[in-house]
Design a protein around this motif. Structure first.
Motif, PDB file in Angstrom:
ATOM      1  N   PHE A  50      -5.597  -5.733   5.624  1.00  0.00           N
ATOM      2  CA  PHE A  50      -5.528  -4.551   4.767  1.00  0.00           C
ATOM      3  C   PHE A  50      -4.651  -3.567   5.550  1.00  0.00           C
ATOM      4  CE2 PHE A  50      -8.612  -1.016   3.042  1.00  0.00           C
ATOM      5  CZ  PHE A  50      -7.674  -0.628   2.101  1.00  0.00           C
ATOM      6  N   THR A  51      -3.627  -3.019   4.909  1.00  0.00           N
ATOM      7  CA  THR A  51      -2.674  -2.214   5.688  1.00  0.00           C
ATOM      8  C   THR A  51      -3.329  -0.964   6.287  1.00  0.00           C
ATOM      9  OG1 THR A  51      -1.832  -1.004   3.757  1.00  0.00           O
ATOM     10  CG2 THR A  51      -0.709  -3.066   4.353  1.00  0.00           C
ATOM     11  N   GLY A  71      -9.286   5.207   1.914  1.00  0.00           N
ATOM     12  CA  GLY A  71      -9.696   4.066   1.118  1.00  0.00           C
ATOM     13  C   GLY A  71     -10.389   4.481  -0.159  1.00  0.00           C
ATOM     14  N   GLU A  72     -11.147   5.543  -0.093  1.00  0.00           N
ATOM     15  CA  GLU A  72     -11.793   6.100  -1.277  1.00  0.00           C
ATOM     16  C   GLU A  72     -11.959   7.593  -1.038  1.00  0.00           C
ATOM     17  OE1 GLU A  72     -15.717   4.435  -1.743  1.00  0.00           O
ATOM     18  OE2 GLU A  72     -16.068   4.462   0.392  1.00  0.00           O
ATOM     19  N   ALA A  73     -12.319   8.306  -2.098  1.00  0.00           N
ATOM     20  CA  ALA A  73     -12.420   9.759  -1.996  1.00  0.00           C
ATOM     21  C   ALA A  73     -13.491  10.156  -0.970  1.00  0.00           C
ATOM     22  CB  ALA A  73     -12.744  10.342  -3.361  1.00  0.00           C
ATOM     23  N   ASP A 113      -9.398  13.372   6.043  1.00  0.00           N
ATOM     24  CA  ASP A 113      -9.207  12.569   4.834  1.00  0.00           C
ATOM     25  C   ASP A 113      -7.726  12.242   4.688  1.00  0.00           C
ATOM     26  OD1 ASP A 113      -9.616  11.284   2.421  1.00  0.00           O
ATOM     27  OD2 ASP A 113     -10.090  13.094   1.284  1.00  0.00           O
ATOM     28  N   GLY A 114      -7.428  11.098   4.094  1.00  0.00           N
ATOM     29  CA  GLY A 114      -6.034  10.755   3.816  1.00  0.00           C
ATOM     30  C   GLY A 114      -6.000   9.729   2.717  1.00  0.00           C
ATOM     31  N   ALA A 173      -2.095   3.799   0.253  1.00  0.00           N
ATOM     32  CA  ALA A 173      -2.101   2.711  -0.723  1.00  0.00           C
ATOM     33  C   ALA A 173      -1.320   1.551  -0.129  1.00  0.00           C
ATOM     34  CB  ALA A 173      -1.465   3.157  -2.036  1.00  0.00           C
ATOM     35  N   THR A 174      -1.709   0.343  -0.508  1.00  0.00           N
ATOM     36  CA  THR A 174      -1.000  -0.836  -0.027  1.00  0.00           C
ATOM     37  C   THR A 174       0.478  -0.748  -0.424  1.00  0.00           C
ATOM     38  OG1 THR A 174      -3.062  -2.020  -0.361  1.00  0.00           O
ATOM     39  CG2 THR A 174      -1.112  -3.355   0.012  1.00  0.00           C
ATOM     40  N   ASP A 193      -3.793   7.114  -9.600  1.00  0.00           N
ATOM     41  CA  ASP A 193      -4.798   8.142  -9.346  1.00  0.00           C
ATOM     42  C   ASP A 193      -4.507   9.435 -10.088  1.00  0.00           C
ATOM     43  OD1 ASP A 193      -6.347   6.747  -7.210  1.00  0.00           O
ATOM     44  OD2 ASP A 193      -4.341   6.718  -6.326  1.00  0.00           O
ATOM     45  N   ARG A 205      -9.724   7.677 -10.365  1.00  0.00           N
ATOM     46  CA  ARG A 205      -8.716   6.639 -10.558  1.00  0.00           C
ATOM     47  C   ARG A 205      -8.353   6.580 -12.025  1.00  0.00           C
ATOM     48  NH1 ARG A 205      -7.507   2.808  -6.606  1.00  0.00           N
ATOM     49  NH2 ARG A 205      -6.739   1.447  -8.238  1.00  0.00           N
TER      50      ARG A 205
HETATM   51  C1  3UK Z   1      -7.744   5.013  -3.382  1.00  0.00           C
HETATM   52  C2  3UK Z   1      -8.263   7.133  -2.161  1.00  0.00           C
HETATM   53  C3  3UK Z   1      -9.198   9.131  -2.806  1.00  0.00           C
HETATM   54  C4  3UK Z   1      -6.735   5.512  -4.381  1.00  0.00           C
HETATM   55  C5  3UK Z   1      -5.165   2.430   1.928  1.00  0.00           C
HETATM   56  C6  3UK Z   1      -5.114   4.081   3.672  1.00  0.00           C
HETATM   57  O1  3UK Z   1      -6.845   2.363   0.240  1.00  0.00           O
HETATM   58  C7  3UK Z   1      -5.748   1.962   0.625  1.00  0.00           C
HETATM   59  O2  3UK Z   1      -4.975   1.091  -0.107  1.00  0.00           O
HETATM   60  P1  3UK Z   1      -5.398   0.303  -1.453  1.00  0.00           P
HETATM   61  O3  3UK Z   1      -4.166  -0.296  -1.984  1.00  0.00           O
HETATM   62  O4  3UK Z   1      -5.975   1.394  -2.466  1.00  0.00           O
HETATM   63  C8  3UK Z   1      -5.239   2.519  -2.834  1.00  0.00           C
HETATM   64  C9  3UK Z   1      -6.088   3.387  -3.710  1.00  0.00           C
HETATM   65  O5  3UK Z   1      -7.334   3.698  -3.048  1.00  0.00           O
HETATM   66  N1  3UK Z   1      -7.781   5.873  -2.189  1.00  0.00           N
HETATM   67  C10 3UK Z   1      -7.341   5.571  -0.952  1.00  0.00           C
HETATM   68  N2  3UK Z   1      -7.547   6.604  -0.112  1.00  0.00           N
HETATM   69  C11 3UK Z   1      -8.127   7.600  -0.843  1.00  0.00           C
HETATM   70  N3  3UK Z   1      -8.796   7.891  -3.130  1.00  0.00           N
HETATM   71  N4  3UK Z   1      -9.098   9.649  -1.553  1.00  0.00           N
HETATM   72  C12 3UK Z   1      -8.574   8.919  -0.547  1.00  0.00           C
HETATM   73  N5  3UK Z   1      -8.500   9.424   0.692  1.00  0.00           N
HETATM   74  O6  3UK Z   1      -7.188   5.181  -5.656  1.00  0.00           O
HETATM   75  C13 3UK Z   1      -5.475   4.738  -4.019  1.00  0.00           C
HETATM   76  O7  3UK Z   1      -4.561   4.650  -5.075  1.00  0.00           O
HETATM   77  O8  3UK Z   1      -6.544  -0.619  -1.191  1.00  0.00           O
HETATM   78  C14 3UK Z   1      -5.653   3.604   2.497  1.00  0.00           C
HETATM   79  C15 3UK Z   1      -4.104   3.415   4.300  1.00  0.00           C
HETATM   80  C16 3UK Z   1      -3.603   2.240   3.767  1.00  0.00           C
HETATM   81  C17 3UK Z   1      -4.138   1.741   2.568  1.00  0.00           C
HETATM   82  N6  3UK Z   1      -3.639   0.590   2.071  1.00  0.00           N
END
Ligand code: 3UK
Length: 513
Positions: A216-217, A286-288, A307-308, A311-312, A387, A402
């Protein structure tokens, strides 16, 4: 802006440069049984790269599947593929044969390196996707024997270009069909020099730890790339599920932690018995991140949770505030180098304070492997995420929801339709719909609404049997934690399941209980 030389092999930057500049004896990778210095990591990477190219016939551009938990050898094989000019396709260790076959087939992968303890599912995947002709395992001596040859300690990096694809990360889509996101050599440096340098601001003496898989990145960047970019250490304990993560932080005196909000909530319960005072930087993604979690963590540890949103598709975090600019409850500010805006359904920017789609552009971005969904993700050069966000008058971004059907449970993205498809393979299931139900602990849980075939009774025994069935068929984290037996499912006039309506039912049931 960030600029890199046209000829670029990132392993020079992440590994070899530290040895060349006198940092060879510093800790690079700390595992359960041993610690590798930068010099030791460099040599292991070289030995594997020689095996890949001299014994296994790998040439630059070849895609290589990796299958392992977060271990030092996972890091070494990763860098070896990159150094040899290959393309890494890292897979989550819990994936089963059917899920492994998809990337093998889609990315036409002929060669895999695999931890011997995880090889059974990969061999089963090979039956489904015969493109995979060669599997070499480590831990059982197979790869080790090949590595142990004179001259293999030196390897000249492949002469790659900064925009050669170097990794394909698969991510679950709403339809359940995963999307392969491709990233360039330079992207691996860009996330370190943007987010790492400008927001995270860690130092060479930091010791990084975290729970996300390196496939997972989020995990790749947070646990491996950010520390190795600056000559810091990457800690890979044997167990990193939330309660174990807290123990590992104490045992290894970790200073920087990357994990999901759920894990921080789980670790809160451990703080009385453990000494986590080594921690100085905590990143949540990863999530809120709910404000309540931010507040509880700060009260208990004195540290703000950074928080940050990443996305992949973007490789890593693109909105997040540095420690002195955090606003609790907000995701933060665009990472320097990235721009973000909120758009309506036509792609037009909306005024501050209005919710809409989050769009972003910067040094990294979405390139799906052979996928028509690419055309939907990029609009006029902007990456349009799934999002819904709003921006306030001070430029801070606030997560709303989302925009699509994905379930995010404890940081995992789970496609409801994939779980539905799995449940439907059980003899008792006539129809079903799977959605995310709100859950204070995990953000969401997977909830299945199941319509039974005649002759079956919807009781606790059957619910448990259905859960076990899912766990045995697809990655266990996707199993429905809640099952409701129903007599009808909401459908559109064309007979399609209305997941929106089911989600609403799940929401009402959650608030009523
Ligand atoms: C959700 C968030 C609210 C959001 C990721 C950090 O999560 C990662 O990658 P994914 O492709 O999912 C992306 C989606 O996850 N999300 C991620 N962070 C938040 N929602 N607040 C957050 N802080 O819906 C986003 O579009 O699995 C996270 C670094 C690399 C990653 N790949």
């Amino acid at each position: 802006g960030l600029s890199y030389p046209e000829r670029l092999n990132v392993v020079t930057e992440f590994v070899d440069r530290h040895v060349a500049e006198g940092r060879g004896e510093r800790d690079a990778v700390i595992g359960p049984s041993d610690t590798w210095s930068y010099r030791a990591l460099a040599e292991t990477v070289n030995r594997i790269a020689n095996v890949l190219t001299r014994d296994l016939g790998m040439v630059p551009g070849n895609r290589v599947l990796l299958r392992a938990a977060n271990t030092p050898m996972m890091v070494a094989t990763y860098f070896a593929v990159l150094k040899a000019g290959g393309v890494v396709v890292a897979t989550m260790p819990m994936l089963r044969a059917g899920e492994l076959a998809y990337p093998i087939h889609k990315a036409k992968i002929g060669l895999a390196l695999c931890d011997a303890t995880l090889v059974d599912e990969l061999k089963a995947a090979q039956q489904l996707a015969p493109e995979l002709s060669t599997i070499v395992t480590w831990g059982d001596g197979a790869l080790e024997t090949l590595m142990d040859k004179a001259g293999y300690e030196i390897f000249e990096p492949a002469d790659t270009s900064q925009d050669d694809v170097c990794l394909i990360a698969f991510t679950s889509g709403t339809t359940g069909e995963p999307k392969g996101t491709m990233h360039f050599q330079r992207d691996l440096l860009a996330i370190c020099d943007a987010y790492g340098a400008r927001v995270l601001q860690a130092a060479p003496d930091d010791r990084f730890i975290g729970s996300p898989p390196l496939a997972f990145t989020f995990g790749l960047g947070g646990i491996v790339l950010f520390p190795l970019r600056i000559g810091a250490a990457c800690i890979l304990p044997a167990k990193v599920a939330p309660p174990d993560l807290a123990e590992a932080i104490e045992r290894y005196r970790a200073t920087v932690c990357f994990t999901a909000p759920t894990a921080y909530r789980a670790m809160l319960g451990k703080l009385a018995e453990l000494d986590l005072s080594s921690l100085r930087i905590c990143v949540s993604a990863g999530e809120a991140l709910p404000k309540a979690t931010f507040d509880a963590w700060q009260a208990a540890t004195g540290l703000p949770l950074m928080d940050g949103i990443g996305a992949t598709e973007m490789l890593h975090i693109f909105i997040g505030a540095p420690r002195d600019k955090i606003r609790p409850g907000s995701t933060g500010l665009p990472v320097p180098g990235y721009e973000a805006k909120i758009v309506d359904k036509d792609g037009k920017e909306v005024p501050d304070g209005t919710p809409g789609r989050l769009a972003v552009r910067g040094p990294t971005g979405c390139r799906y492997l052979a996928d028509p969904r690419q055309a939907k993700y990029i609009l006029d050069g902007w990456n349009v995420t799934g999002d819904t966000y709003l921006r306030d008058g001070d430029g801070y971004f606030w997560y709303q929801a989302r925009s699509d059907d994905m379930i995010i449970s404890a940081g995992y993205n789970i496609a409801g339709p994939e779980v539905e498809a799995c449940l439907l393979t059980h003899a008792a299931v006539a129809e079903c719909g799977v959605v995310g139900a709100p859950c204070p602990e995990r953000g969401q849980i997977v909830k299945a609404y199941v319509l039974l075939r005649e002759g079956f009774t919807g009781d606790a025994v059957l619910a448990k049997a259905l859960q076990d069935h899912v766990k045995a068929s697809i990655a266990p984290y996707k199993y429905p934690r809640a099952i409701a037996f129903v007599t009808t499912l909401p459908k559109t006039s064309t007979g399609k399941l209305q997941r929106f309506a089911l989600r609403e039912i799940a929401r009402q049931e959650a608030s009523a209980s």
